[in-house]
Design an enzyme around this catalytic site. Structure first.
Site, PDB file in Angstrom:
ATOM      1  N   LYS A 163      30.574 -57.687  37.912  1.00  9.91           N
ATOM      2  CA  LYS A 163      29.826 -56.986  36.746  1.00  9.91           C
ATOM      3  C   LYS A 163      30.602 -57.108  35.783  1.00  9.91           C
ATOM      4  O   LYS A 163      31.627 -56.410  35.491  1.00  9.91           O
ATOM      5  CB  LYS A 163      29.367 -55.717  37.430  1.00  9.91           C
ATOM      6  CG  LYS A 163      28.239 -55.095  36.203  1.00  9.91           C
ATOM      7  CD  LYS A 163      27.745 -53.805  36.859  1.00  9.91           C
ATOM      8  CE  LYS A 163      26.643 -53.142  36.051  1.00  9.91           C
ATOM      9  NZ  LYS A 163      26.233 -51.611  36.588  1.00  9.91           N
ATOM     10  N   GLU A 186      22.111 -53.132  44.140  1.00  8.98           N
ATOM     11  CA  GLU A 186      23.473 -52.631  43.783  1.00  8.98           C
ATOM     12  C   GLU A 186      23.630 -51.321  44.332  1.00  8.98           C
ATOM     13  O   GLU A 186      22.634 -50.418  44.562  1.00  8.98           O
ATOM     14  CB  GLU A 186      23.525 -52.253  42.030  1.00  8.98           C
ATOM     15  CG  GLU A 186      24.749 -51.624  41.556  1.00  8.98           C
ATOM     16  CD  GLU A 186      24.993 -51.325  40.184  1.00  8.98           C
ATOM     17  OE1 GLU A 186      25.883 -51.600  39.377  1.00  8.98           O
ATOM     18  OE2 GLU A 186      23.776 -51.010  39.454  1.00  8.98           O
ATOM     19  N   CYS A 215      22.641 -55.261  37.242  1.00  5.21           N
ATOM     20  CA  CYS A 215      21.917 -54.101  36.535  1.00  5.21           C
ATOM     21  C   CYS A 215      22.081 -54.008  35.245  1.00  5.21           C
ATOM     22  O   CYS A 215      21.369 -54.612  34.236  1.00  5.21           O
ATOM     23  CB  CYS A 215      22.631 -52.591  37.199  1.00  5.21           C
ATOM     24  SG  CYS A 215      21.863 -51.212  36.850  1.00  5.21           S
TER      25      CYS A 215
END
Length: 286
Positions: free
Chosen positions: A131, A58, A175
């Site tokens: 995301k 990321e 993440c």
């Protein structure tokens, strides 16, 4: 478990039912040019190791001095220097390249999509995942609020890639998604889960390995997690520990800190054996 940078060559011929993968660990800078100059040779090293799929972390192109710095480098979907860089790297090395995350222009002013983009060996884009879960933390002097600059995605994304005469199913995540097992259940069954990340030192030291191993165990698949790992120009410290975890939860390779490449094989026989030994996916009720 193997610790440290793993960059050796492909060695003897791989098993027919194996996909060699690599995860790149970076310590991204506060400028794009510096970050890309660091990541480019790491991609080359991963490709030289025989990896057919290479994943970046990321924010591989920028960890700015302010969370709003990403807005200055946002790109329209399908056009821009970061997307061109990823496409060119995939084409040059003839690999499947997972571009960590790229800030793509959102329909909302002052926000971006934190998009994980996947490119095929011909340089064409084959998948995009935005995301879904946005990180927030209040811990002593540490404050994070991704929702202030990022528009959350809504769509779980699975990618099928054909490699070595076989099809491999790959689930995409980023993440903070790692803390939400329901997302991974929506992706399952897959052969490989990708988790490009920039975990903080605080949360990574407490939870990173535990969460990665849990996702691998409960979904009986490999997990490849490229990470940011070190002290950045902006003063932020990320946890690192880029790793590859197998379907039994064993950590196969790990890069604790600093720039490096983790390389390993996703082995079909291993997936099948774990699922036959403990058929938990078939026992699901809810």
């Amino acid at each position: 478990m193997t610790t440290g940078q793993t960059t050796g060559g492909a060695g003897p011929a791989q098993a027919a039912a194996a996909l060699r993968v690599a995860a790149v660990q970076t310590v991204s800078a506060a400028t794009v040019d510096t970050s890309l100059a660091a990541v480019e040779p790491l991609i080359a090293r991963a490709a030289q190791s025989g990896a057919r799929l290479v994943a970046l972390p990321e924010y591989f192109a920028l960890l700015g001095r302010s969370d709003r710095d990403k807005l200055a480098i946002r790109e329209p979907d399908g056009d821009g220097p970061l997307q061109a860089f990823l496409s060119e790297q995939a084409r040059r090395h003839r690999i499947w390249l997972v571009g960590g995350t790229v800030p793509l222009a959102s329909h909302r002013p002052g926000k971006v999509w934190n998009a994980s983009l996947v490119y095929g060996p011909d340089g064409s884009r084959v998948a995009r995942y935005d995301k879904i879960h946005l990180f927030g933390l209040r811990h002593g002097e540490e404050r994070f609020d991704e929702a202030a600059t990022i528009e959350p995605g809504r769509t779980p994304t699975v990618l099928d890639i054909d490699e070595g005469g076989r099809r491999w199913r790959v689930g995409l995540s980023v993440c903070y998604d790692l803390r939400f097992p329901e997302l991974y259940r929506a992706l399952s069954p897959v052969d490989l889960l990708l988790v490009p990340s920039a975990f903080t030192f605080t949360t990574g030291s407490a939870h990173w390995e535990t969460l990665l191993r849990a996702r691998a165990i409960e979904n009986q698949c490999y997990v490849l997690a490229p990470a940011q790992g070190g002290l950045h120009e902006n003063g932020r410290r990320t946890w690192g520990h880029t790793m590859l975890v197998d379907p039994w939860g064993e950590v196969l390779q790990v890069q604790p800190e600093g720039e490096g490449v983790v390389v390993g094989d996703v082995v079909r026989e291993r997936i099948d054996k774990v699922r036959a030994t403990l058929p938990a996916l078939g026992h699901r009720v809810l």
